[in-house]
Motif scaffolding. Structure first.
Motif, PDB file in Angstrom:
ATOM      1  N   THR A   1       0.818  -1.210   0.000  1.00 20.83           N
ATOM      2  CA  THR A   1       0.000   0.000   0.000  1.00 20.83           C
ATOM      3  C   THR A   1       0.855   1.265   0.000  1.00 20.83           C
ATOM      4  O   THR A   1       0.393   2.339  -0.350  1.00 20.83           O
ATOM      5  CB  THR A   1      -0.955  -0.020   1.225  1.00 20.83           C
TER       6      THR A   1
ATOM      7  N   LYS B   1      -2.367   9.404  10.135  1.00 18.93           N
ATOM      8  CA  LYS B   1      -2.553   8.881   8.784  1.00 18.93           C
ATOM      9  C   LYS B   1      -1.577   9.499   7.790  1.00 18.93           C
ATOM     10  O   LYS B   1      -1.072  10.591   7.995  1.00 18.93           O
ATOM     11  CB  LYS B   1      -3.966   9.194   8.289  1.00 18.93           C
TER      12      LYS B   1
ATOM     13  N   CYS C   1      -0.562  10.886   1.759  1.00 23.78           N
ATOM     14  CA  CYS C   1      -0.383  10.465   0.367  1.00 23.78           C
ATOM     15  C   CYS C   1      -1.110   9.168   0.025  1.00 23.78           C
ATOM     16  O   CYS C   1      -1.564   9.000  -1.097  1.00 23.78           O
ATOM     17  CB  CYS C   1       1.095  10.236   0.080  1.00 23.78           C
TER      18      CYS C   1
ATOM     19  N   SER D   1      -3.908   6.476  -0.216  1.00 26.22           N
ATOM     20  CA  SER D   1      -5.370   6.515  -0.199  1.00 26.22           C
ATOM     21  C   SER D   1      -6.022   5.212  -0.654  1.00 26.22           C
ATOM     22  O   SER D   1      -7.228   5.068  -0.552  1.00 26.22           O
ATOM     23  CB  SER D   1      -5.870   7.663  -1.083  1.00 26.22           C
ATOM     24  N   GLU D   2      -5.227   4.277  -1.149  1.00 26.55           N
ATOM     25  CA  GLU D   2      -5.782   3.026  -1.665  1.00 26.55           C
ATOM     26  C   GLU D   2      -5.182   1.828  -0.937  1.00 26.55           C
ATOM     27  O   GLU D   2      -3.966   1.701  -0.847  1.00 26.55           O
ATOM     28  CB  GLU D   2      -5.487   2.915  -3.162  1.00 26.55           C
TER      29      GLU D   2
ATOM     30  N   ILE E   1      -3.993   4.581   6.345  1.00 26.86           N
ATOM     31  CA  ILE E   1      -5.233   5.118   5.778  1.00 26.86           C
ATOM     32  C   ILE E   1      -6.306   5.325   6.842  1.00 26.86           C
ATOM     33  O   ILE E   1      -6.998   6.340   6.848  1.00 26.86           O
ATOM     34  CB  ILE E   1      -5.774   4.166   4.684  1.00 26.86           C
TER      35      ILE E   1
END
Length: 66
Positions: free
Chosen positions: A9, A26, A29, A31-32, A56
């Motif tokens: 990730t 968090k 940068c 986000s997925e 995240i």
């Protein structure tokens, strides 16, 4: 000690990791969610953490609603 940069990730953007620490929080940068290796991190075991995707979802306290 931090394994964040080895995570699928991870996004290289100048952050140093350690997102499980409340003082860091968090990622700005990432986000997925592409896979999480938090459970294999020595910090995870040492701090007796229970959650994943700190980058995240936030620190242990954040994920527990504290």
């Amino acid at each position: 000690m931090c394994t964040c940069p080895s995570c699928p990730t991870w996004v290289e953007c100048g952050e140093k990791g350690g997102f499980c620490f409340p003082a860091i929080g968090k990622s700005g940068c990432i986000s997925e969610e592409k896979g999480c290796i938090c459970t294999g991190c020595p910090v995870y075991e040492k701090m007796e953490l229970k959650n994943m995707y700190y980058c995240i979802r936030g620190s242990e306290k954040e994920q527990m609603g504290m």
